[in-house]
Design a protein around this motif. Structure first.
Motif, PDB file in Angstrom:
ATOM      1  N   ASP A 115      39.833  16.868  40.543  1.00  0.00           N
ATOM      2  CA  ASP A 115      40.490  17.532  40.403  1.00  0.00           C
ATOM      3  C   ASP A 115      41.115  17.533  39.386  1.00  0.00           C
ATOM      4  O   ASP A 115      41.738  18.035  37.483  1.00  0.00           O
ATOM      5  CB  ASP A 115      41.187  18.572  41.459  1.00  0.00           C
ATOM      6  CG  ASP A 115      39.649  19.782  42.826  1.00  0.00           C
ATOM      7  OD1 ASP A 115      39.668  19.381  41.773  1.00  0.00           O
ATOM      8  OD2 ASP A 115      40.358  18.700  43.721  1.00  0.00           O
ATOM      9  N   LEU A 116      42.293  16.971  39.750  1.00  0.00           N
ATOM     10  CA  LEU A 116      43.734  16.100  38.494  1.00  0.00           C
ATOM     11  C   LEU A 116      42.351  14.871  37.213  1.00  0.00           C
ATOM     12  O   LEU A 116      43.010  15.416  36.239  1.00  0.00           O
ATOM     13  CB  LEU A 116      44.182  15.397  39.248  1.00  0.00           C
ATOM     14  CG  LEU A 116      44.933  16.151  40.477  1.00  0.00           C
ATOM     15  CD1 LEU A 116      45.995  15.163  40.906  1.00  0.00           C
ATOM     16  CD2 LEU A 116      45.611  17.826  39.889  1.00  0.00           C
ATOM     17  N   LYS A 117      41.838  14.570  37.810  1.00  0.00           N
ATOM     18  CA  LYS A 117      41.038  13.401  36.829  1.00  0.00           C
ATOM     19  C   LYS A 117      40.642  14.748  35.965  1.00  0.00           C
ATOM     20  O   LYS A 117      41.095  14.365  34.166  1.00  0.00           O
ATOM     21  CB  LYS A 117      39.854  12.718  37.197  1.00  0.00           C
ATOM     22  CG  LYS A 117      39.416  11.836  36.149  1.00  0.00           C
ATOM     23  CD  LYS A 117      38.185  11.299  36.673  1.00  0.00           C
ATOM     24  CE  LYS A 117      37.572  10.576  36.221  1.00  0.00           C
ATOM     25  NZ  LYS A 117      35.718   9.561  36.497  1.00  0.00           N
ATOM     26  N   ARG A 118      40.097  15.860  35.755  1.00  0.00           N
ATOM     27  CA  ARG A 118      39.907  16.161  34.308  1.00  0.00           C
ATOM     28  C   ARG A 118      40.715  17.040  34.212  1.00  0.00           C
ATOM     29  O   ARG A 118      41.074  16.886  32.404  1.00  0.00           O
ATOM     30  CB  ARG A 118      39.321  17.298  35.625  1.00  0.00           C
ATOM     31  CG  ARG A 118      37.674  17.804  35.799  1.00  0.00           C
ATOM     32  CD  ARG A 118      36.867  18.622  36.545  1.00  0.00           C
ATOM     33  NE  ARG A 118      37.845  19.178  37.642  1.00  0.00           N
ATOM     34  CZ  ARG A 118      36.931  18.863  38.937  1.00  0.00           C
ATOM     35  NH1 ARG A 118      35.618  18.575  38.742  1.00  0.00           N
ATOM     36  NH2 ARG A 118      37.347  20.487  39.521  1.00  0.00           N
ATOM     37  N   ILE A 119      41.910  17.126  34.039  1.00  0.00           N
ATOM     38  CA  ILE A 119      43.441  17.917  33.993  1.00  0.00           C
ATOM     39  C   ILE A 119      43.842  16.542  33.019  1.00  0.00           C
ATOM     40  O   ILE A 119      44.251  17.130  31.555  1.00  0.00           O
ATOM     41  CB  ILE A 119      44.508  18.665  34.610  1.00  0.00           C
ATOM     42  CG1 ILE A 119      44.015  19.280  35.032  1.00  0.00           C
ATOM     43  CG2 ILE A 119      45.831  18.894  34.177  1.00  0.00           C
ATOM     44  CD1 ILE A 119      44.809  19.789  36.358  1.00  0.00           C
ATOM     45  N   ASN A 120      43.560  14.824  33.367  1.00  0.00           N
ATOM     46  CA  ASN A 120      44.441  14.667  32.926  1.00  0.00           C
ATOM     47  C   ASN A 120      43.422  12.704  33.126  1.00  0.00           C
ATOM     48  O   ASN A 120      43.907  12.145  34.427  1.00  0.00           O
ATOM     49  CB  ASN A 120      45.647  13.932  33.303  1.00  0.00           C
ATOM     50  CG  ASN A 120      46.618  13.111  32.804  1.00  0.00           C
ATOM     51  OD1 ASN A 120      45.981  12.542  32.136  1.00  0.00           O
ATOM     52  ND2 ASN A 120      47.904  12.816  33.045  1.00  0.00           N
ATOM     53  N   PRO A 121      42.964  12.366  32.291  1.00  0.00           N
ATOM     54  CA  PRO A 121      41.980  11.001  32.283  1.00  0.00           C
ATOM     55  C   PRO A 121      42.538   9.906  32.742  1.00  0.00           C
ATOM     56  O   PRO A 121      42.046   9.456  33.257  1.00  0.00           O
ATOM     57  CB  PRO A 121      40.242  11.512  30.859  1.00  0.00           C
ATOM     58  CG  PRO A 121      40.809  12.428  30.821  1.00  0.00           C
ATOM     59  CD  PRO A 121      42.365  13.152  30.865  1.00  0.00           C
ATOM     60  N   ARG A 122      43.434  10.390  32.293  1.00  0.00           N
ATOM     61  CA  ARG A 122      44.400   9.325  32.396  1.00  0.00           C
ATOM     62  C   ARG A 122      45.084   9.026  33.371  1.00  0.00           C
ATOM     63  O   ARG A 122      46.121   8.001  33.752  1.00  0.00           O
ATOM     64  CB  ARG A 122      45.803   8.772  30.741  1.00  0.00           C
ATOM     65  CG  ARG A 122      44.698   8.248  29.728  1.00  0.00           C
ATOM     66  CD  ARG A 122      46.217   8.655  29.005  1.00  0.00           C
ATOM     67  NE  ARG A 122      47.359   8.056  29.267  1.00  0.00           N
ATOM     68  CZ  ARG A 122      47.484   7.001  28.651  1.00  0.00           C
ATOM     69  NH1 ARG A 122      46.293   6.296  27.747  1.00  0.00           N
ATOM     70  NH2 ARG A 122      48.611   5.562  28.756  1.00  0.00           N
ATOM     71  N   ILE A 123      44.908   9.433  34.370  1.00  0.00           N
ATOM     72  CA  ILE A 123      45.464   9.849  35.971  1.00  0.00           C
ATOM     73  C   ILE A 123      45.924   8.925  37.068  1.00  0.00           C
ATOM     74  O   ILE A 123      44.104   8.447  36.772  1.00  0.00           O
ATOM     75  CB  ILE A 123      46.073  11.188  36.920  1.00  0.00           C
ATOM     76  CG1 ILE A 123      47.351  11.142  37.732  1.00  0.00           C
ATOM     77  CG2 ILE A 123      44.937  11.232  37.742  1.00  0.00           C
ATOM     78  CD1 ILE A 123      48.187  11.768  36.604  1.00  0.00           C
ATOM     79  N   ILE A 124      46.249   8.076  36.969  1.00  0.00           N
ATOM     80  CA  ILE A 124      46.255   7.194  38.595  1.00  0.00           C
ATOM     81  C   ILE A 124      46.626   7.363  39.623  1.00  0.00           C
ATOM     82  O   ILE A 124      47.567   7.589  40.024  1.00  0.00           O
ATOM     83  CB  ILE A 124      47.017   5.632  38.091  1.00  0.00           C
ATOM     84  CG1 ILE A 124      46.690   5.443  36.758  1.00  0.00           C
ATOM     85  CG2 ILE A 124      47.143   4.838  39.585  1.00  0.00           C
ATOM     86  CD1 ILE A 124      47.608   4.052  36.689  1.00  0.00           C
ATOM     87  N   TYR A 125      45.327   7.746  40.385  1.00  0.00           N
ATOM     88  CA  TYR A 125      45.601   8.634  41.907  1.00  0.00           C
ATOM     89  C   TYR A 125      45.473   7.256  42.869  1.00  0.00           C
ATOM     90  O   TYR A 125      44.457   7.074  43.035  1.00  0.00           O
ATOM     91  CB  TYR A 125      44.701   9.681  41.957  1.00  0.00           C
ATOM     92  CG  TYR A 125      45.073  10.424  42.667  1.00  0.00           C
ATOM     93  CD1 TYR A 125      45.111  11.720  42.097  1.00  0.00           C
ATOM     94  CD2 TYR A 125      44.264  10.473  44.296  1.00  0.00           C
ATOM     95  CE1 TYR A 125      45.174  12.852  43.545  1.00  0.00           C
ATOM     96  CE2 TYR A 125      44.777  11.093  45.090  1.00  0.00           C
ATOM     97  CZ  TYR A 125      44.960  12.818  44.431  1.00  0.00           C
ATOM     98  OH  TYR A 125      45.226  13.754  45.949  1.00  0.00           O
ATOM     99  N   CYS A 126      46.759   7.880  43.832  1.00  0.00           N
ATOM    100  CA  CYS A 126      47.138   6.771  45.080  1.00  0.00           C
ATOM    101  C   CYS A 126      46.926   7.114  46.294  1.00  0.00           C
ATOM    102  O   CYS A 126      47.639   8.455  46.574  1.00  0.00           O
ATOM    103  CB  CYS A 126      48.189   5.505  44.534  1.00  0.00           C
ATOM    104  SG  CYS A 126      48.505   5.105  43.188  1.00  0.00           S
ATOM    105  N   SER A 127      45.792   7.007  46.826  1.00  0.00           N
ATOM    106  CA  SER A 127      45.351   7.997  48.518  1.00  0.00           C
ATOM    107  C   SER A 127      46.157   6.555  49.167  1.00  0.00           C
ATOM    108  O   SER A 127      45.787   5.908  49.253  1.00  0.00           O
ATOM    109  CB  SER A 127      44.058   8.052  48.764  1.00  0.00           C
ATOM    110  OG  SER A 127      44.192   9.514  47.589  1.00  0.00           O
ATOM    111  N   GLY A 128      47.423   6.698  49.963  1.00  0.00           N
ATOM    112  CA  GLY A 128      47.073   6.295  51.111  1.00  0.00           C
ATOM    113  C   GLY A 128      46.847   6.692  52.957  1.00  0.00           C
ATOM    114  O   GLY A 128      47.119   8.305  52.560  1.00  0.00           O
ATOM    115  N   SER A 129      46.253   5.934  53.323  1.00  0.00           N
ATOM    116  CA  SER A 129      45.686   6.771  54.383  1.00  0.00           C
ATOM    117  C   SER A 129      45.501   5.668  55.838  1.00  0.00           C
ATOM    118  O   SER A 129      46.153   4.888  55.357  1.00  0.00           O
ATOM    119  CB  SER A 129      44.329   7.345  54.358  1.00  0.00           C
ATOM    120  OG  SER A 129      43.157   6.504  53.925  1.00  0.00           O
TER     121      SER A 129
END
Length: 400
Positions: A115-129
């Motif tokens: 979802d957020l990549k479509r808005i900003n392809p430069r986004i670095i999305y870090c998921s911690g689980s």
């Protein structure tokens, strides 16, 4: 040039509790602008949890204050329809998003990586689980102590005649935070060359296995688990004298050191009969007990001086308060503080990494819930009327 290493980096912090907030605090200490998105009212769950039933200023959780300095708080109900407008606007200018919700939660709300990549392809999305985003443990809670138990750490800690012992700190979460930071910084460097962001996934289970690399390698390749000693030997795979020893007024630690040299300091040549690799491991509990009888006749300071004089690797065992007053800790400036509007002056551990040109710095206390909601939304172009409407609808909240 910027005065801070990450001064031009904006982080959208959707995380809570320890793993994610510690990671974003580390980035904030280096100058990143961190916008912490919290639930209106309660905020981060750590605001409601504390140790020893003690609260700074009567209401503020030390647990929360420890991991959330240098950030601003935006109180936003992510389930509200208008929340997408707010988050999507923030993401347009953000560099990094950090989240540690259970896998799938943010995707269902429209805030997943795709979802957020479509808005900003430069986004670095870090998921911690806790356990990753698939597999048989997907629905299990991924809490620090549970991970310590699952990965062999607790089973390798403590005395053999007692139960497994978790480490006395949130070790799994803190390792996870470091992995988020190292992933995010590597992704930033890659983005400088490629122009695109990516999805970084960190889980506590894999992180704790990786940080026990030597123990895992030993166990797996010899197909033999470690057996905890019954004494104060400091590691289940080590031989004597490696361990913790009593003194008249405390405890000392002795690391890898020539056994005969230690015996020489303690003054009991009968102990030299153990000085061979086989006995030093197989009889380590017996040796520890014999050595402990000797160390217990010394004061800590006297024993430390005698051991250091012959280059024995040793140290005092200190409590947290004693560690605060340690002369080397004081010399390093490892303890700092910030002033909080409710808790008052809060002592904290200072940033641990030194930079010659872009030093880390504490510039803000941990925020109140929604303390900066108006300020942040105004910066991102929301009109005063729109902000008032968001507050009136309950989508956004501000601290009083």
């Amino acid at each position: 040039m910027n005065s801070k290493a990450l001064e031009d980096v904006t982080v959208l912090d959707l995380s809570h509790l320890l793993q994610g907030p510690f990671a974003t605090q580390l980035l904030a200490d280096l100058g990143a602008t961190v916008i912490k998105v919290e639930r209106p009212g309660q905020g981060d769950l750590f605001r409601t949890l504390t140790f020893n039933n003690r609260w700074l200023g009567g209401t503020e959780s030390p647990n929360f204050l420890a991991w959330n300095r240098n950030k601003r708080s935006l109180a936003l109900d992510l389930k509200a329809t208008q929340a997408r407008e707010v988050i999507y606007k923030l993401v347009e200018k953000a560099d990094i998003v950090v989240e540690n919700f259970r896998p799938g939660v943010l995707d269902r709300l429209g805030f997943g990586y795709e979802d957020l990549k479509r808005i900003n392809p430069r986004i670095i999305y870090c998921s911690g689980s806790g356990y990753g985003d698939s597999g048989p443990y997907l629905k299990r809670p991924g809490q620090d102590m549970l991970i310590q138990g699952l990965t062999g750490l607790a089973a390798a800690t403590g005395r053999g005649d007692g139960p497994p012992v978790p480490v006395g700190a949130g070790f799994s979460d803190q390792v996870g935070a470091m992995n988020i930071v190292y992933g995010a910084l590597a992704a930033l460097y890659w983005r400088e060359r490629s122009g695109v962001g990516q999805h970084i996934k960190v889980n506590l289970l894999a992180g704790m296995l990786a940080h026990q690399g030597q123990e895992m390698l030993m166990a797996m390749n010899f197909e033999t688990d470690f057996e905890r000693p019954n004494s104060g030997i400091g590691h289940p795979g080590m031989d004597a004298p490696f361990g913790v020893y009593p003194t008249k007024d405390g405890w000392v630690t002795v690391a890898m050191s020539p056994y005969s040299r230690l015996v020489g300091v303690l003054g009991d040549d009968s102990l030299l009969r153990y000085d061979n690799p086989k006995d030093l491991f197989e009889k380590r509990d017996e040796i520890w007990a014999r050595l402990a009888e000797r160390t217990a006749t010394w004061n800590t300071e006297e024993l430390m001086n005698a051991l250091l004089a012959v280059d024995i690797w040793c140290g005092e065992v200190k409590t947290h308060l004693q560690a605060e007053q340690d002369p080397q800790v004081q010399h390093l400036g490892a303890i700092s503080y910030y002033d909080h509007p409710i808790a008052g002056r809060v002592k904290v551990v200072a940033p641990a990494v030194s930079f010659s040109a872009t030093p880390a710095e504490i510039t803000r206390p941990a925020p109140l819930v929604g303390q900066h909601s108006r300020e942040i939304l105004a910066e991102y172009g929301f009109s005063e009327d729109t902000v008032n409407a968001l507050i009136d609808s309950g989508t956004v909240a501000q601290s009083s």
